[in-house]
Design an enzyme around this catalytic site. Structure first.
Site, PDB file in Angstrom:
ATOM      1  N   ASP A  67       0.780  -1.220   0.007  1.00 20.38           N
ATOM      2  CA  ASP A  67      -0.080   0.128  -0.114  1.00 20.38           C
ATOM      3  C   ASP A  67       0.845   1.347  -0.088  1.00 20.38           C
ATOM      4  O   ASP A  67       2.132   1.398   0.174  1.00 20.38           O
ATOM      5  CB  ASP A  67      -0.976   0.009   1.185  1.00 20.38           C
ATOM      6  N   ASN A 136      -7.415  -3.064  14.095  1.00 25.72           N
ATOM      7  CA  ASN A 136      -8.757  -3.595  13.986  1.00 25.72           C
ATOM      8  C   ASN A 136      -8.818  -4.760  12.898  1.00 25.72           C
ATOM      9  O   ASN A 136      -9.944  -4.892  12.352  1.00 25.72           O
ATOM     10  CB  ASN A 136      -9.607  -2.192  13.287  1.00 25.72           C
ATOM     11  N   GLU A 143      -9.842  -2.067   5.471  1.00 23.97           N
ATOM     12  CA  GLU A 143     -10.269  -1.834   6.719  1.00 23.97           C
ATOM     13  C   GLU A 143     -11.468  -2.745   6.641  1.00 23.97           C
ATOM     14  O   GLU A 143     -12.024  -3.395   5.903  1.00 23.97           O
ATOM     15  CB  GLU A 143     -10.766  -0.542   6.872  1.00 23.97           C
TER      16      GLU A 143
HETATM   17  C1  GLP Z   1      -0.460  -0.236   8.796  1.00 22.60           C
HETATM   18  C2  GLP Z   1      -0.003  -0.729   7.429  1.00 22.60           C
HETATM   19  C3  GLP Z   1       0.024  -2.155   7.285  1.00 22.60           C
HETATM   20  C4  GLP Z   1       0.476  -2.676   8.600  1.00 22.60           C
HETATM   21  C5  GLP Z   1      -0.302  -2.487   9.678  1.00 22.60           C
HETATM   22  C6  GLP Z   1       0.256  -2.783  11.300  1.00 22.60           C
HETATM   23  O1  GLP Z   1      -1.229   0.575   8.726  1.00 22.60           O
HETATM   24  N1  GLP Z   1      -0.764  -0.206   6.264  1.00 22.60           N
HETATM   25  O2  GLP Z   1       0.612  -2.687   6.165  1.00 22.60           O
HETATM   26  O3  GLP Z   1       0.832  -3.950   8.660  1.00 22.60           O
HETATM   27  O4  GLP Z   1      -0.961  -1.128   9.713  1.00 22.60           O
HETATM   28  O5  GLP Z   1       1.196  -1.694  11.389  1.00 22.60           O
HETATM   29  P1  GLP Z   1       2.163  -1.602  12.803  1.00 22.60           P
HETATM   30  O6  GLP Z   1       3.012  -2.854  12.210  1.00 22.60           O
HETATM   31  O7  GLP Z   1       2.764  -0.346  12.552  1.00 22.60           O
HETATM   32  O8  GLP Z   1       1.474  -1.937  13.886  1.00 22.60           O
END
Ligand code: GLP
Length: 250
Positions: A67, A136, A143
């Site tokens: 993403d 979430n 989402e």
């Molecule tokens: C983010 C990213 C995801 C990621 C997730 C967890 O928003 N878009 O690709 O895996 O949320 O993030 P974190 O590893 O910082 O908890």
């Protein structure tokens, strides 16, 4: 879904790196699907360390990231392109032209989503996809409520996601409201998937993931229907998952 429980973040990162390195060695022109966020930082550090120590080569590897924020360019320190260059690509021998991330500055964002989905197909699909999990249950930026048959698309970020990611910005207002993300079908087409989770922040969502049926409310729950998924999670992240539940997935 298979579960590997690790004692801490370091061991989780090393396990993940081991699987990625094995894939790169087995198929030196693999297509790796990569994630951003805090969870995967240790994994990338372990890959960089291994590259320096053992010269594991990424010369023929292609990468596709999950993403990117809409509106942030490659030089913006919060863009995922910047993150990937900073934490991985500039420290290994992969040509940057073989690293692919949706273009957050594309003039026609719909067209960019189409191009990205076609690109993944042209590359032959993803051999190994690395995933983190949102609090979430989101994967990529899919989402809760995202249809399981979605392909690369534009998303409006959930308030909780923007809040969770606001720690990297000086205020919540600065966090972009939209992103481009691989869809759930795009992710599910990967031949192998590893999902990483660490720390008590992820304990609630992991308990939901393991206890509940496949549901649109927890996008990651669809992974239970994939034939080759390994969840690598540390003790803290698994603290709310019962022993019996864990046994099912060993
Ligand atoms: C983010 C990213 C995801 C990621 C997730 C967890 O928003 N878009 O690709 O895996 O949320 O993030 P974190 O590893 O910082 O908890």
């Amino acid at each position: 879904m298979k579960l590997i429980e690790t004692k801490d973040y370091k061991e989780m990162s090393e396990k993940a790196a081991e699987i990625i390195i094995a894939q790169v060695k087995k198929k030196p022109n693999s297509v790796l699907g990569l994630a951003t966020g805090e969870t995967v930082l240790g994994t990338y550090a372990a890959l960089v360390y291994d590259h320096r120590q053992h010269r594991t080569s990424y010369q023929y590897i292609q990468t596709v990231n999950l993403d990117e924020y809409i509106g942030l360019g490659p030089n913006h320190p919060n863009s995922y392109r910047y993150y990937m260059n900073e934490h991985l690509f500039s420290h290994i021998d992969i040509p940057l032209s073989q690293t692919h991330i949706p273009n957050g500055l594309a003039a026609d964002v719909e067209e960019e989503c189409k191009r990205y989905e076609e690109l993944i197909e042209k590359l032959g699909g993803i051999d190994l996809q690395v995933l983190g999990i949102g609090r979430n249950g989101h994967i990529g930026f899919n989402e809760p409520g995202t249809p399981f048959d979605s392909i690369t698309h534009i998303v409006e970020l959930a308030e909780s996601t923007r809040e969770a990611n606001s720690r990297f910005y000086s205020s919540l207002e600065e966090v972009p409201t939209h992103a481009i993300t691989m869809g759930i079908t795009t992710i599910m087409k990967s031949k192998q998937i590893i999902l990483l989770a660490s720390g008590e922040k992820k304990a609630h969502i992991l308990s939901q993931l393991f206890e509940r049926e496949v549901t649109l409310n927890i996008p990651a729950s669809i992974l239970k229907t994939h034939p080759n998924v390994v969840v690598i999670a540390d003790k803290e992240a698994l603290s709310l998952v019962s022993k019996d539940q864990r046994k099912v997935y060993v």
